[in-house]
Enzyme design. Structure first.
Site, PDB file in Angstrom:
ATOM      1  N   HIS A 268     -36.987  36.159  19.337  1.00  0.00           N
ATOM      2  CA  HIS A 268     -36.312  35.266  20.631  1.00  0.00           C
ATOM      3  C   HIS A 268     -34.869  35.619  20.651  1.00  0.00           C
ATOM      4  CE1 HIS A 268     -39.989  32.524  20.851  1.00  0.00           C
ATOM      5  NE2 HIS A 268     -39.958  32.518  19.570  1.00  0.00           N
TER       6      HIS A 268
ATOM      7  N   HIS B  33     -42.369  39.401  17.073  1.00  0.00           N
ATOM      8  CA  HIS B  33     -42.050  38.014  17.270  1.00  0.00           C
ATOM      9  C   HIS B  33     -40.846  37.694  17.074  1.00  0.00           C
ATOM     10  CE1 HIS B  33     -44.099  33.896  17.873  1.00  0.00           C
ATOM     11  NE2 HIS B  33     -42.803  33.923  18.209  1.00  0.00           N
TER      12      HIS B  33
ATOM     13  N   HIS C 192     -49.457  31.709  21.050  1.00  0.00           N
ATOM     14  CA  HIS C 192     -48.972  30.543  20.123  1.00  0.00           C
ATOM     15  C   HIS C 192     -50.040  29.565  20.298  1.00  0.00           C
ATOM     16  CE1 HIS C 192     -45.652  27.589  19.558  1.00  0.00           C
ATOM     17  NE2 HIS C 192     -46.478  26.845  19.969  1.00  0.00           N
TER      18      HIS C 192
ATOM     19  N   ASN D 169     -40.130  33.378  26.726  1.00  0.00           N
ATOM     20  CA  ASN D 169     -39.706  32.124  27.061  1.00  0.00           C
ATOM     21  C   ASN D 169     -38.189  32.152  27.208  1.00  0.00           C
ATOM     22  OD1 ASN D 169     -39.072  32.664  24.134  1.00  0.00           O
ATOM     23  ND2 ASN D 169     -39.338  30.629  23.737  1.00  0.00           N
TER      24      ASN D 169
ATOM     25  N   ASN E 110     -41.568  25.427  14.583  1.00  0.00           N
ATOM     26  CA  ASN E 110     -42.958  25.106  15.371  1.00  0.00           C
ATOM     27  C   ASN E 110     -43.489  26.680  15.150  1.00  0.00           C
ATOM     28  OD1 ASN E 110     -44.843  24.254  16.610  1.00  0.00           O
ATOM     29  ND2 ASN E 110     -43.990  24.248  18.567  1.00  0.00           N
TER      30      ASN E 110
ATOM     31  N   HIS F 149     -47.608  33.379  14.209  1.00  0.00           N
ATOM     32  CA  HIS F 149     -47.092  32.495  13.180  1.00  0.00           C
ATOM     33  C   HIS F 149     -48.396  31.432  12.587  1.00  0.00           C
ATOM     34  CE1 HIS F 149     -46.501  30.121  16.910  1.00  0.00           C
ATOM     35  NE2 HIS F 149     -45.377  30.592  17.123  1.00  0.00           N
TER      36      HIS F 149
ATOM     37  N   ASP G  76     -40.366  35.262  13.781  1.00  0.00           N
ATOM     38  CA  ASP G  76     -40.275  34.037  14.529  1.00  0.00           C
ATOM     39  C   ASP G  76     -38.900  33.768  14.756  1.00  0.00           C
ATOM     40  OD1 ASP G  76     -40.535  32.108  16.728  1.00  0.00           O
ATOM     41  OD2 ASP G  76     -41.828  31.033  15.464  1.00  0.00           O
TER      42      ASP G  76
HETATM   43 ZN   LIG Z   1     -44.604  30.293  18.780  1.00  0.00          ZN
END
Ligand SMILES: [Zn+2]
Length: 424
Positions: free
Chosen positions: A59, A57, A175, A91, A274, A228, A301
């Site tokens: 980004h 996980h 998520h 995303n 989040n 998460h 995350d």
């Molecule tokens: Zn998430």
């Protein structure tokens, strides 16, 4: 060939000093004494050697958001944290919902990443929850499917996606967030949100969607992995689902284990993530979930943002903190040094167990396996300093904290992708 001398390896819960010989991408020998001429030698001087970490996980923000992070920086940050395989979330812009869109991301990874990156395909087109992504054309090129950043709101859409993913032998990585229950919140709805006069996100926002999804997973037989987890109710549902034989796994982030709402001194953007930091009871339930195996793995995350997106009052800030460069040291400092988790538990949750639940050929330190290796100086102390991060993201609430257990050398497929020259 590369010979790593005098590393301490964890074998059956014991630490044994061994040498590791690497040829090209693979480990070809692990023995107590290996003597070999005409090879590059690194003397590890008794430092600890573990399989390279895997983070399902992260980004990485490209394509689309290179003002927050780049694959160039993120991959080097991950290598510094001891990670050799990561799974970047979809995303992005464009969202990898077709092969053509995914190809843009794959090409950037090929060009800029120093470690292995296995991207996700999205579940829905544009992660908008209205139409399905092109599962068939993505399946052979993605790690799994996820709409991370948001929950899949429509139950039938999740149901059909799980049916397709099960057929394609891919996991749905979710998520979980019910949009009707966010209630405009920016932190956990609890004691601290009242004290700080902030709108709160209730725990049910996460847990009701997990409850729905485990039943859908039961019906479809899909491997359902929860991102998460943050609430005690989520843990309870997943624990019961596992008992019932449902194919569900989950991850927890270091920050949800280490911190809770009471650590939020001021309602600033640095504490906004989040899911949010929940109550002390929730945090204790997560620790219990690790100890009884309800929680399978650790994931960071890692969510970098530009400074101007985070140095704001909490309500106006972007969600997320960085994690790649601090994850192991924080877990080691707060949980291993204190005797709550064993070193082996933490290492496994960051390597071997990840491979097991997702059926990957990584996360092993064996003859014949990929030379994905992290060397850690468990006694080395460092102060977390965002200005020294290799990530573009500096957004962490942990600046100034002292941690132990610092990765000093990382190899991915036999290549040195991070080395702390002062330590080796
Ligand atoms: Zn998430």
């Amino acid at each position: 060939m590369l010979l790593l001398k005098n590393g301490k390896l964890l074998e059956g819960g014991k630490l044994i000093t061994k040498d590791i010989l690497i040829d090209n991408k693979n480990i070809i020998a692990i023995e107590e004494h290996i003597e070999k001429e005409n090879v590059e030698i690194i003397d590890l001087k008794g430092k600890f050697v573990f399989p390279g970490f895997i983070d399902v996980h992260v980004h990485w923000r490209e394509p689309g958001f290179s003002h927050k992070e780049t694959i160039y920086n993120a991959s080097r940050a991950a290598a510094r944290g001891g990670f050799t395989t990561v799974m970047p979330m979809p995303n992005l812009n464009p969202v990898p919902d077709t092969y053509d869109n995914l190809k843009i991301q794959l090409d950037l990874i090929e060009r800029d990443s120093v470690i292995r990156a296995l991207p996700y395909g999205s579940i829905t087109k544009g992660e908008l929850g209205e139409d399905y992504a092109e599962f068939d054309e993505l399946a052979n090129h993605v790690f799994a499917f996820s709409d991370d950043g948001r929950g899949v709101q429509n139950a039938n859409m999740m149901y059909q996606s799980m049916k397709i993913a099960a057929k394609l032998n891919k996991a749905i990585v979710a998520h979980c967030e019910d949009n009707s229950l966010i209630l405009g919140g920016c932190m956990h709805c609890g004691k601290r949100s009242k004290e700080l006069n902030q709108k709160g996100i209730p725990s049910v926002c996460e847990s009701v969607q997990i409850a729905r999804d485990v039943l859908l997973a039961e019906d479809t037989g899909c491997h359902y992995h929860v991102c998460h987890v943050s609430t005690k109710e989520s843990i309870r549902i997943i624990r019961e689902a596992k008992k019932a034989g449902i194919n569900v796994t989950c991850e927890v982030c270091p920050h949800h284990l280490i911190s809770d709402e009471n650590d939020i001194v001021e309602a600033t953007g640095m504490w906004k993530m989040n899911p949010p930091l929940r109550s002390t009871e929730d945090r204790q339930a997560l620790i219990a979930g690790v100890l009884d195996g309800t929680i399978d793995i650790i994931a960071t995350d890692h969510a970098p943002h530009a400074t101007y997106e985070k140095e704001l009052p909490m309500a106006e800030s972007a969600f997320g903190i960085v994690g790649s460069e601090t994850a192991f040291a924080q877990l080691y400092t707060y949980f291993v040094k204190t005797g709550i988790f064993t070193l082996e538990q933490v290492i496994n949750m960051m390597s071997r167990k990840v491979s097991e639940i997702f059926d990957l050929p990584y996360g092993k330190l064996e003859v014949g396996s990929f030379a994905d290796i992290v060397v850690i100086d468990l006694d080395k102390k460092e102060t977390i300093d965002p200005n020294k991060f290799l990530s573009k993201g500096r957004n962490t609430p942990y600046a100034g904290e002292e941690v132990y257990g610092i990765p000093v050398l990382t190899l991915c497929e036999g290549n040195i992708v991070y080395q702390d020259n002062d330590s080796l």
